[in-house]
Design an enzyme around this catalytic site. Structure first.
Site, PDB file in Angstrom:
ATOM      1  N   GLU A 182      47.472  32.980  33.016  1.00  0.00           N
ATOM      2  CA  GLU A 182      46.468  33.217  31.978  1.00  0.00           C
ATOM      3  C   GLU A 182      45.600  31.997  31.749  1.00  0.00           C
ATOM      4  OE1 GLU A 182      48.440  36.592  29.024  1.00  0.00           O
ATOM      5  OE2 GLU A 182      48.446  34.495  28.395  1.00  0.00           O
ATOM      6  N   ASN A 236      43.862  44.317  28.076  1.00  0.00           N
ATOM      7  CA  ASN A 236      44.678  45.467  28.497  1.00  0.00           C
ATOM      8  C   ASN A 236      45.140  46.219  27.257  1.00  0.00           C
ATOM      9  OD1 ASN A 236      46.518  47.224  29.556  1.00  0.00           O
ATOM     10  ND2 ASN A 236      47.770  45.678  30.579  1.00  0.00           N
ATOM     11  N   THR A 255      52.839  46.290  35.235  1.00  0.00           N
ATOM     12  CA  THR A 255      53.815  47.189  34.616  1.00  0.00           C
ATOM     13  C   THR A 255      53.769  48.556  35.295  1.00  0.00           C
ATOM     14  OG1 THR A 255      53.496  45.994  32.585  1.00  0.00           O
ATOM     15  CG2 THR A 255      54.563  48.128  32.408  1.00  0.00           C
ATOM     16  N   SER A 311      46.751  39.683  33.396  1.00  0.00           N
ATOM     17  CA  SER A 311      46.929  40.751  32.417  1.00  0.00           C
ATOM     18  C   SER A 311      45.986  41.919  32.725  1.00  0.00           C
ATOM     19  CB  SER A 311      46.629  40.189  31.032  1.00  0.00           C
ATOM     20  OG  SER A 311      46.771  41.193  30.095  1.00  0.00           O
ATOM     21  N   GLY A 312      46.541  43.081  32.800  1.00  0.00           N
ATOM     22  CA  GLY A 312      45.712  44.267  33.063  1.00  0.00           C
ATOM     23  C   GLY A 312      45.551  44.567  34.538  1.00  0.00           C
ATOM     24  N   GLY A 345      51.111  37.553  33.808  1.00  0.00           N
ATOM     25  CA  GLY A 345      50.403  36.818  34.865  1.00  0.00           C
ATOM     26  C   GLY A 345      49.830  35.505  34.378  1.00  0.00           C
ATOM     27  N   SER A 388      49.203  45.885  27.046  1.00  0.00           N
ATOM     28  CA  SER A 388      49.586  44.627  27.677  1.00  0.00           C
ATOM     29  C   SER A 388      51.035  44.275  27.331  1.00  0.00           C
ATOM     30  CB  SER A 388      48.637  43.543  27.185  1.00  0.00           C
ATOM     31  OG  SER A 388      48.986  42.337  27.767  1.00  0.00           O
ATOM     32  N   SER A 389      51.795  43.898  28.361  1.00  0.00           N
ATOM     33  CA  SER A 389      53.180  43.482  28.107  1.00  0.00           C
ATOM     34  C   SER A 389      53.125  42.092  27.483  1.00  0.00           C
ATOM     35  CB  SER A 389      53.966  43.395  29.409  1.00  0.00           C
ATOM     36  OG  SER A 389      53.680  44.507  30.205  1.00  0.00           O
TER      37      SER A 389
HETATM   38  N1  LIG Z   1      48.089  52.343  39.983  1.00  0.00           N
HETATM   39  C1  LIG Z   1      47.397  52.619  38.898  1.00  0.00           C
HETATM   40  N2  LIG Z   1      46.816  53.812  38.800  1.00  0.00           N
HETATM   41  C2  LIG Z   1      46.115  54.141  37.715  1.00  0.00           C
HETATM   42  N3  LIG Z   1      45.921  53.347  36.670  1.00  0.00           N
HETATM   43  C3  LIG Z   1      46.472  52.121  36.707  1.00  0.00           C
HETATM   44  C4  LIG Z   1      47.242  51.716  37.821  1.00  0.00           C
HETATM   45  N4  LIG Z   1      47.664  50.473  37.579  1.00  0.00           N
HETATM   46  C5  LIG Z   1      47.179  50.125  36.361  1.00  0.00           C
HETATM   47  N5  LIG Z   1      46.457  51.106  35.833  1.00  0.00           N
HETATM   48  C6  LIG Z   1      45.750  51.098  34.535  1.00  0.00           C
HETATM   49  O1  LIG Z   1      45.607  49.758  34.104  1.00  0.00           O
HETATM   50  C7  LIG Z   1      46.221  49.559  32.835  1.00  0.00           C
HETATM   51  C8  LIG Z   1      46.882  48.185  32.805  1.00  0.00           C
HETATM   52  O2  LIG Z   1      47.975  48.155  33.652  1.00  0.00           O
HETATM   53  P1  LIG Z   1      49.311  47.381  33.294  1.00  0.00           P
HETATM   54  O3  LIG Z   1      49.701  47.603  31.901  1.00  0.00           O
HETATM   55  O4  LIG Z   1      50.260  47.691  34.352  1.00  0.00           O
HETATM   56  O5  LIG Z   1      48.820  45.913  33.457  1.00  0.00           O
HETATM   57  P2  LIG Z   1      49.746  44.638  33.470  1.00  0.00           P
HETATM   58  O6  LIG Z   1      49.432  43.954  34.738  1.00  0.00           O
HETATM   59  O7  LIG Z   1      51.120  45.002  33.207  1.00  0.00           O
HETATM   60  O8  LIG Z   1      49.116  43.837  32.288  1.00  0.00           O
HETATM   61  P3  LIG Z   1      49.867  42.871  31.293  1.00  0.00           P
HETATM   62  O9  LIG Z   1      50.075  41.632  32.034  1.00  0.00           O
HETATM   63  O10 LIG Z   1      48.878  42.761  30.215  1.00  0.00           O
HETATM   64  O11 LIG Z   1      51.076  43.558  30.917  1.00  0.00           O
HETATM   65  C9  LIG Z   1      47.216  50.653  32.701  1.00  0.00           C
HETATM   66  O12 LIG Z   1      47.421  50.961  31.345  1.00  0.00           O
HETATM   67  C10 LIG Z   1      46.567  51.795  33.458  1.00  0.00           C
HETATM   68  O13 LIG Z   1      45.634  52.425  32.624  1.00  0.00           O
HETATM   69 MG   LIG Z   2      52.389  44.694  31.757  1.00  0.00          MG
END
Ligand SMILES: Nc1ncnc2c1ncn2[C@@H]1O[C@H](COP(=O)(O)OP(=O)(O)OP(=O)(O)O)[C@@H](O)[C@H]1O
Ligand SMILES: [Mg+2]
Length: 1110
Positions: free
Chosen positions: A392, A160, A115, A110-111, A390, A163-164
Site C-alpha cells: 500500500e 475496494n 480475496t 487492495s481491490g 497488498g 476490502s479485507s
Molecule cells: N475474478 C473476478 N471476477 C469478477 N469480479 C472480481 C474478480 N476478482 C475481483 N472482482 C471484483 O473486485 C472486487 C475486489 O476484489 P477483492 O475483494 O478480492 O480485492 P482484494 O484484492 O481482496 O482487496 P483488499 O486487499 O482490499 O482486500 C470484488 O468485490 C469483485 O467485485
Molecule cells: Mg481482500
C-alpha cells in the site's frame, strides 16, 4: 503420461502470449501490451511460468461454471488456456498424488481481487475433492467461514467496496485420499483504527451496518439499538450504504453462515452484544470539570449511552465511569491514581473500542478454528491459502502501511527464494548445468526493517520501552542515526546528510525504497500504535463484566494476575507472526497468484496503463519473467513435445517407435535448430529462447496447414468415395428393387393376360363341350321323341290293328250275327209272318222298360221330402221319363208326408211358412228360428197363480205369452215385461206383479219395424189418432221376435176387417215416443263387442243399437 492425453496446449489459440516467459522481445512495454491485449479479450489470467497473473475484471465472467471446473479437472497445467483453476488443480493434485504440502500465495494491491481469488481456489478444491456426508459438511464449514470473517473484517474503502482489513492465512487440511478434514485460520493485524475513525468516503466494518439494517426490531430492542446509522458517532455517514451491497441480506447470510460454521445461538448473541456495545461506546461523550489542583478532569456528559452499554456487557456503571476519569499507575508495588482530562478520556474510550473489537475478531477466528479443526490426529496434508493485504502506498502512510509493506517485502523475499530454488532444483533434477541468474534480492530491505539489532522495528520497540519521554520524533532521530547508512533508507536529517536538500522528504517522515517503490512514512503515531496501550483500569473494568466473552477478551484485567511487564508491542507481535508464517510457507510448495487491478474506478473493461505498469513494477513481475527466463525460457516433457512437433520431421511423422527423447533429438537436428538453443534434461527438453519455440510453433502452424489440407484432401476423397460407394450401393439396391418391381409388373401383366386367354379358351372349350352335351342331349331327346313317336306309332298301329281286329271281329260278329240273323230269318222266315219284326222290336222295348222299372223299384230313394237322391238313368232314351218320374215321386212323397199332419201341426207349419215369407233372406235372425217350434204360451199363464190377474184380462184365447224387454227410450236399457197376444189385442204387463201396463187393440197397430240384423229389436207403431197412440210407439226386444211378429201378422191377416199389418225391415226407423220421434239406428259392432247386442242412447233423437257381426 500417455501420448494421446496431450491434445491441446496453452499455445493453441493464444491471444497475445499466454505465458509471459514467451514474450519476445521482453520489455515492460510489451509486457503491459500483452496484458492489455489479453484483458480486452476477457483473458484475465496470464502465466509467468507457473505463476498466475490475475487481472480484476470487475464483472462476472462465465469462466467459473461447473463445466469449467470439469474442463480443468485433472488436466496438465499448460494444456489449457491460463486459469486460476489450472493452478488450483495443479496444487491439489500434487498435494494429493505427490504428498507435497502446498501454499497458495495471493498478492496484489487492495481491490486487485485477492480475496475473490482465494475463494475461487477454495471453491475449486471443494468441487474436485472427495464427496460424502462428513466431507461435505467440512467443505461447507470451510467455505462458510468466509462470509463471517468478511462481515467482521472487511469494510468499504475508497479502493475496494469489500476490502479485507486483516491478513488471512488459512490452512486446509486433507487426509491421504485428498478429502478435506478441516482447517486452521490465522489472522494478521486487523486494521482496528477503522473502528473509531474512517477516512472520507469509507465505512466502518460491514457488520455494524449489517446489524442495523438486517436485525429484527425485536433484536434491535434487545441490543438497545436504533436503525438510524446517523445516531452513532463511530459510523461515518458519507457512504453508509454502498451500491451493490445489500446489508440486510448480507446480515442474514452471515447469521446463516455462523450457524453452519457451528456458532451457538448465545454465542452469536454475545458477539452482537459486543458490536452493539462498541456502537454505544462511540456515543459516550465527555465534558471537562475543573479540579482544585487546577487540572481539568473529564466527566461523562450524558450517562444514558454509558448506562446502556454497561447493561449490554453486564458492567457496573460506576466502575466504568471511574475508569474514564482516573487512571491508576502501578509502580514498584505502589498505586498512584491520576485524573484523565477530556482528551485522554476520549483516547481511552477509543482505545477501549478498538481493543474490544479487535479482540472480539481474534476470538471469532479462534472460535471458527475450533469448529473447523480436523477431528483426527492422523497425519494431514496441508494446503495453505494466503490472502494478505497488498502493498500500500497512500498519501499519508503510517504505522499500518509500514507493517503491511513489511509483510509484502517478506512475501516477495520468499517468492524470490522459492522461485529460484525451484528453478535450480529443476535444473539439478533434469541434470542441466546451472547458470547463475541475476536478479534483485530484496533481503536487504527486509534486513532494514526486521534486523534485531538495528532494524526499524527493533528501534521502535527500543524507543517504546525506554524510560523517559518518548515521542515519534525521538524515534525518528534514532532512525536517523542508526539507519543512515542503509541504501534503502532515506530521511531528511539522516546522518549521512545525503537528503538534506531533498524537499520531497518532509522533516517528520522517513522513506524506504521498497522493492515495489519508494514509500514515505509519517512517524506520527508510530510509538502509540506500536504500544497499543489500554489503561489497566479499563481492562480490569472489562474483566469484571458479567458477560460470557469479556473475561476471555481481557485476561490481563484479572486482578489476580497483575502483570507489571509490558505486553509485547504490536510491531514485535507482527514480526513474530510474519516470521512464523514465512517459516511455515517455506516448508510448502508455493503457488503464486499475482493480482492486478486494471483501474481505479472499479470499472469493467477499463485498462489504466500507468496503474498497471506501477503494479507490474512493484509486484516485480518483470523480475519474475527474467528469473524464469534466466536459464531456459521454455521446457516441456519429451512426450508432449514430440507429440506436438513430430509432424515437422519425416522420421518422426506420423509415428515414432523409439524413445520420445530420441525422437525430439532427431526432430531438432532435422530442423537445424542451433545447439546452444536447447538442452536435453532427463525428462524435459529445455529451450533457451522463446524465439526458438516460436520458430517451432510457426513451422508447426504451417505444417498443420499443409497437414490440414492433406487431411482435408484425404477426408474429402474418403468422403466422396464413401458417398459414391453409398450412392453405388444405393443405386444397386434401387435398381434391384426397380427390376424386381418391373418384373413383378410384367409378370402380373402376363399373368392377367394368361388368365384372360385361359378363360377365353376355357370358355370356348366349355361352350364346345356344352354344345356337344346339348347336341347329345338333343339327340337323346330326339331319339326319345322318335322312339316315343315310334312306340306311339307302333302302339297306335297296334291299337289300330287291335281296334281293326276288334272291329273286324265285331264286324265279323255283326256280320256273323246279321248273317246268322239273315240265315235264321231266312231259315225261320218261312215260320214267321211279315210283321213279326215290329213285334220283336216292341217286345224288346217292353222287356227293357220292364227291367228299368224293376230296377227302379229296387233302387227307390227314401220317403223323406228332403232326400234329394235319385238313381242314375240306365238308357239315354229314357232321360225324359226318368226326370218326370223323379218329380212325380217327389210330389207324391210330399203329399204322403202332408197327409199325416194334424190340424194343429198344420197351423204351426202355416205359421212357419208365414214367418218364412216375412223374413227369409230379409232378416239375419230368421235362420235360427227355423228349427224352433212356435210354442206360443211360454209362461203357462193359466197354471201360474202369479198371473191370475191376467187371466181376467184375457177374455180371448191367448196366442202368445212371453217375457220380453221393453226398451227404455231414455237410456236404451231394457225392462222385463210380460207380452200377451190375443186375437184382438196385445198386453204388456209387469213381470213380477202381473200388473197390466198397456193393453192395445190390434187394429190400433199400424206397422212393425225390425232391422235386417241378427237382433231381437222391434218397434210396434200405432196408428195416428187412435187412443192407444197417445202412449206412443213401443220399442221392444225379444229373442222370439220372429214368432211374435209372425203371430201379430197372422192375427191381422186372419181378420178381414183389417188391413194386414205391414212389416218394415230397415236398419234405420223412427219411433214415436209420446211427443218426440227418435231414430233407432242399427250398426254392426266390432269383434270386441262380442255376441251381445247393446242399445245406447246417443242423443235426444238417436238410439244406436250395435249388433254383432254376422
Ligand atoms: N475474478 C473476478 N471476477 C469478477 N469480479 C472480481 C474478480 N476478482 C475481483 N472482482 C471484483 O473486485 C472486487 C475486489 O476484489 P477483492 O475483494 O478480492 O480485492 P482484494 O484484492 O481482496 O482487496 P483488499 O486487499 O482490499 O482486500 C470484488 O468485490 C469483485 O467485485
Ligand atoms: Mg481482500
Amino acid at each position: 503420461m500417455s501420448k494421446m492425453e496431450v491434445k491441446t496446449s496453452l499455445l493453441d489459440n493464444m491471444i497475445g502470449v499466454g505465458d509471459m516467459v514467451l514474450l519476445e522481445p521482453l520489455s515492460e512495454e510489451t509486457f503491459i501490451d500483452n496484458l492489455q491485449k489479453r484483458f480486452s479479450h476477457n483473458e484475465i489470467y496470464t502465466y509467468i511460468g507457473s505463476v498466475v497473473i490475475s487481472m480484476n475484471p470487475y464483472r462476472s465472467l462465465p469462466i467459473y461454471t461447473a463445466d469449467k471446473v470439469e474442463e480443468y479437472r485433472n488436466r496438465n497445467f499448460y494444456e489449457l488456456s491460463p486459469h486460476i483453476y489450472a493452478l488450483s488443480d495443479e496444487a491439489y493434485r500434487s498435494l494429493r498424488d505427490q504428498d507435497k504440502d502446498q501454499c497458495i500465495l495471493i498478492t496484489g494491491e487492495s481491490g486487485a481481487g485477492k480475496t475473490e481469488a482465494s475463494k475461487l481456489v477454495m471453491s475449486y478444491v471443494a468441487a474436485v475433492c472427495g464427496k460424502g456426508h462428513e466431507v461435505n459438511k467440512v467443505k461447507e464449514q470451510l467455505l462458510q467461514s468466509n462470509p463471517v470473517l468478511e462481515a467482521f473484517g472487511n469494510a468499504k474503502t475508497v479502493r475496494n467496496d469489500n476490502s479485507s482489513r486483516f491478513g488471512k492465512y488459512m490452512d486446509i487440511e486433507f487426509d491421504f485420499k485428498g478429502d478435506p478434514l478441516g482447517g486452521v485460520i490465522s489472522n494478521y493485524l486487523l486494521e482496528k483504527s477503522r473502528v473509531v475513525k474512517q477516512p472520507r468516503g469509507e465505512r466502518n466494518f460491514h457488520i455494524f451496518y449489517q446489524l442495523l439494517s438486517g436485525a429484527s426490531e425485536d433484536m434491535l430492542k434487545k441490543l438497545k439499538l436504533g436503525r438510524d446509522f446517523s445516531k452513532y458517532n463511530y459510523l461515518s455517514l458519507d457512504s453508509a450504504t454502498v451500491n451493490g451491497l445489500d446489508d440486510a441480506a448480507n446480515f442474514r447470510t452471515v447469521r446463516n453462515a455462523m450457524q453452519i460454521v457451528g456458532f451457538l445461538e448465545d454465542e452469536v448473541q454475545s458477539v452482537l452484544e459486543l458490536v452493539a456495545a462498541v456502537l454505544k461506546l462511540g456515543n459516550i461523550e465527555f465534558k471537562p470539570e475543573s479540579r482544585a489542583n487546577g487540572f481539568d478532569e473529564s466527566r461523562v456528559k450524558d450517562k444514558n449511552d454509558l448506562k446502556e452499554m454497561c447493561e449490554l456487557l453486564g458492567i457496573e456503571q460506576l466502575v466504568l465511569e471511574r475508569a474514564f476519569s482516573f487512571r491508576t499507575v502501578e509502580a514498584k508495588m505502589e498505586k498512584v491514581s491520576t485524573t484523565l482530562n477530556v482528551a485522554q478520556a476520549y483516547y481511552a474510550r477509543d482505545a477501549l473500542a478498538k481493543n474490544l473489537y479487535s479482540r472480539m475478531f481474534s476470538w471469532l477466528v479462534n472460535r471458527i478454528n475450533e469448529s473447523i479443526k480436523a477431528k483426527t490426529k492422523a497425519r494431514k496434508k496441508v494446503m495453505g491459502v494466503l490472502d494478505i493485504y497488498g502493498f500500500e502506498i497512500f498519501e499519508d502512510n503510517s504505522f499500518e502501511q509500514f507493517i503491511i509493506n513489511y509483510c509484502n517485502e517478506k512475501l516477495q523475499q520468499i517468492f524470490i527464494e522459492l522461485t529460484l530454488r525451484e528453478e535450480q532444483e529443476e535444473y539439478v533434477r533434469e541434470g542441466i548445468e546451472w547458470t547463475n541468474i541475476e536478479y534483485f534480492n530484496n533481503a536487504i530491505i527486509c534486513e532494514l526493517i526486521e534486523n534485531n539489532q538495528n532494524g526499524i522495528l527493533a528501534m521502535l520497540d527500543e524507543e517504546c520501552l525506554r524510560p523517559g519521554t518518548v515521542t515519534d520524533e525521538t524515534f525518528l532521530d534514532k532512525l536517523n542515526t542508526v539507519c543512515a547508512e542503509h541504501q534503502h533508507f532515506e530521511s531528511r536529517l539522516s546522518k549521512n546528510s545525503k537528503f538534506l536538500t531533498d524537499h520531497s522528504l518532509p522533516h517528520n517522515c522517513f522513506r524506504i525504497q521498497h522493492y515495489a517503490g519508494k514509500v514515505l512514512y509519517q512517524v506520527e503515531g508510530f510509538v502509540d500504535k506500536n504500544n497499543d496501550l489500554l489503561y489497566r483500569d479499563l481492562s480490569q473494568a472489562m474483566y469484571k463484566a458479567n458477560h460470557s466473552l469479556m473475561k476471555l477478551l481481557f485476561p490481563e484485567g484479572n486482578p489476580a494476575k497483575v502483570n507489571l511487564k509490558r505486553p509485547p508491542t504490536a510491531g514485535f507481535q507482527f514480526k513474530a507472526s510474519v516470521g512464523t508464517l514465512m517459516r511455515n510457507l517455506q516448508t510448502k510448495n508455493p503457488n503464486y497468484i499475482r493480482c492486478i487491478k486494471p483501474n481505479d474506478k472499479k470499472a469493467a473493461q477499463v485498462f489504466s496503463e500507468s496503474l498497471v505498469s506501477h503494479q507490474v513494477r512493484y509486484l516485480g513481475l518483470m523480475e519474475n519473467v527474467r528469473v524464469r527466463r534466466a536459464g531456459y525460457a521454455f521446457r516441456q516433457a519429451y512426450e508432449p513435445c514430440l507429440e506436438r512437433y513430430k509432424m515437422l520431421c519425416k522420421q518422426t511423422w506420423p509415428h515414432w517407435k523409439d524413445l520420445a527423447r530420441k525422437g525430439v533429438e532427431v526432430l531438432l537436428k532435422d530442423l537445424k535448430v542451433p545447439e546452444e538453443e536447447f538442452s536435453y534434461g532427463r525428462s524435459k527438453i529445455f529451450i533457451r529462447n522463446p524465439r526458438t519455440l516460436f520458430f517451432l510453433e510457426e513451422r508447426r502452424r504451417q505444417c498443420l496447414e499443409d497437414l490440414a489440407t492433406l487431411i482435408q484432401k484425404i477426408y474429402r476423397g474418403w468422403k466422396r468415395r464413401t458417398h459414391f460407394l453409398l450412392l453405388k450401393k444405393s443405386q444397386v439396391v434401387v435398381a434391384a428393387w426397380y427390376r424386381r418391381y418391373a418384373q413383378q409388373q410384367k409378370y402380373q401383366k402376363i399373368k392377367s393376360s394368361t388368365i384372360v386367354v385361359q378363360s377365353f379358351i376355357r370358355g370356348w372349350k366349355a361352350r364346345k363341350i356344352l354344345r356337344e352335351l346339348k347336341y347329345q342331349k338333343r339327340c337323346k331327346e330326339a331319339v326319345t321323341t322318335i322312339a316315343a313317336y315310334w312306340h306311339g306309332m307302333q302302339a297306335r298301329r297296334e291299337l289300330k290293328r287291335l281296334k281293326e281286329e276288334a272291329r273286324r271281329k265285331h264286324a265279323v260278329a255283326v256280320i256273323w250275327a246279321y248273317w246268322l240273323g239273315l240265315k235264321v230269318r231266312r231259315e225261320y222266315r218261312k215260320f214267321f209272318r211279315a210283321n213279326a219284326g215290329k213285334k220283336i222290336y216292341d217286345f224288346t222295348i217292353q222287356k227293357i222298360m220292364q227291367k228299368y222299372f224293376f230296377d227302379l223299384k229296387n233302387t227307390m230313394p227314401s220317403m223323406s221330402p228332403i232326400d234329394k237322391s235319385w238313381p242314375a238313368r240306365p238308357f239315354l232314351f229314357l232321360e225324359g221319363t226318368h226326370q218326370q218320374l223323379r218329380s212325380i215321386f217327389h210330389l207324391w212323397r210330399c203329399k204322403q208326408y202332408r197327409d199325416q199332419f194334424t190340424e194343429e201341426k198344420k197351423a204351426i207349419y202355416e205359421e212357419k211358412l208365414e214367418a218364412s215369407k216375412l223374413f227369409k233372406d230379409k232378416k239375419a235372425l230368421y235362420p235360427s228360428s227355423v228349427g224352433q217350434p212356435f210354442k206360443g204360451d211360454y209362461l203357462d199363464i193359466n197354471k201360474n197363480p202369479k198371473y191370475q190377474k191376467l187371466n181376467i184380462v184375457m177374455d180371448e184365447k191367448l196366442l202368445l205369452a212371453d217375457v220380453i224387454n221393453k226398451v227404455n227410450r231414455a237410456n236404451g236399457k231394457g225392462a222385463s215385461r210380460i207380452f200377451l197376444l190375443t186375437k184382438k189385442n196385445f198386453v204388456l204387463a209387469d213381470q213380477k206383479t202381473g200388473q197390466v201396463k198397456a193393453s192395445i187393440p190390434l187394429p190400433d197397430l199400424s206397422s212393425v219395424s225390425v232391422s235386417s240384423h241378427n237382433d231381437g229389436f222391434f218397434a210396434l207403431k200405432l196408428k195416428q189418432g187412435t187412443a192407444s197412440a197417445a202412449k206412443g210407439d213401443f220399442l221392444l226386444s225379444s229373442d222370439r221376435l220372429i214368432e211374435i211378429i209372425t203371430k201379430l201378422h197372422r192375427t191381422g191377416a186372419a181378420s178381414s176387417d183389417r188391413e194386414p199389418l205391414s212389416v218394415d225391415i230397415s236398419d234405420e226407423f223412427l219411433v214415436q215416443f209420446k211427443q218426440d220421434k227418435v231414430c233407432v239406428k242399427f250398426v254392426q259392432g266390432g269383434p270386441k263387442n262380442g255376441n251381445s247386442v247393446t242399445c245406447k242412447r246417443k242423443n235426444n233423437r238417436l238410439l244406436e243399437v250395435s249388433v254383432p257381426p254376422p
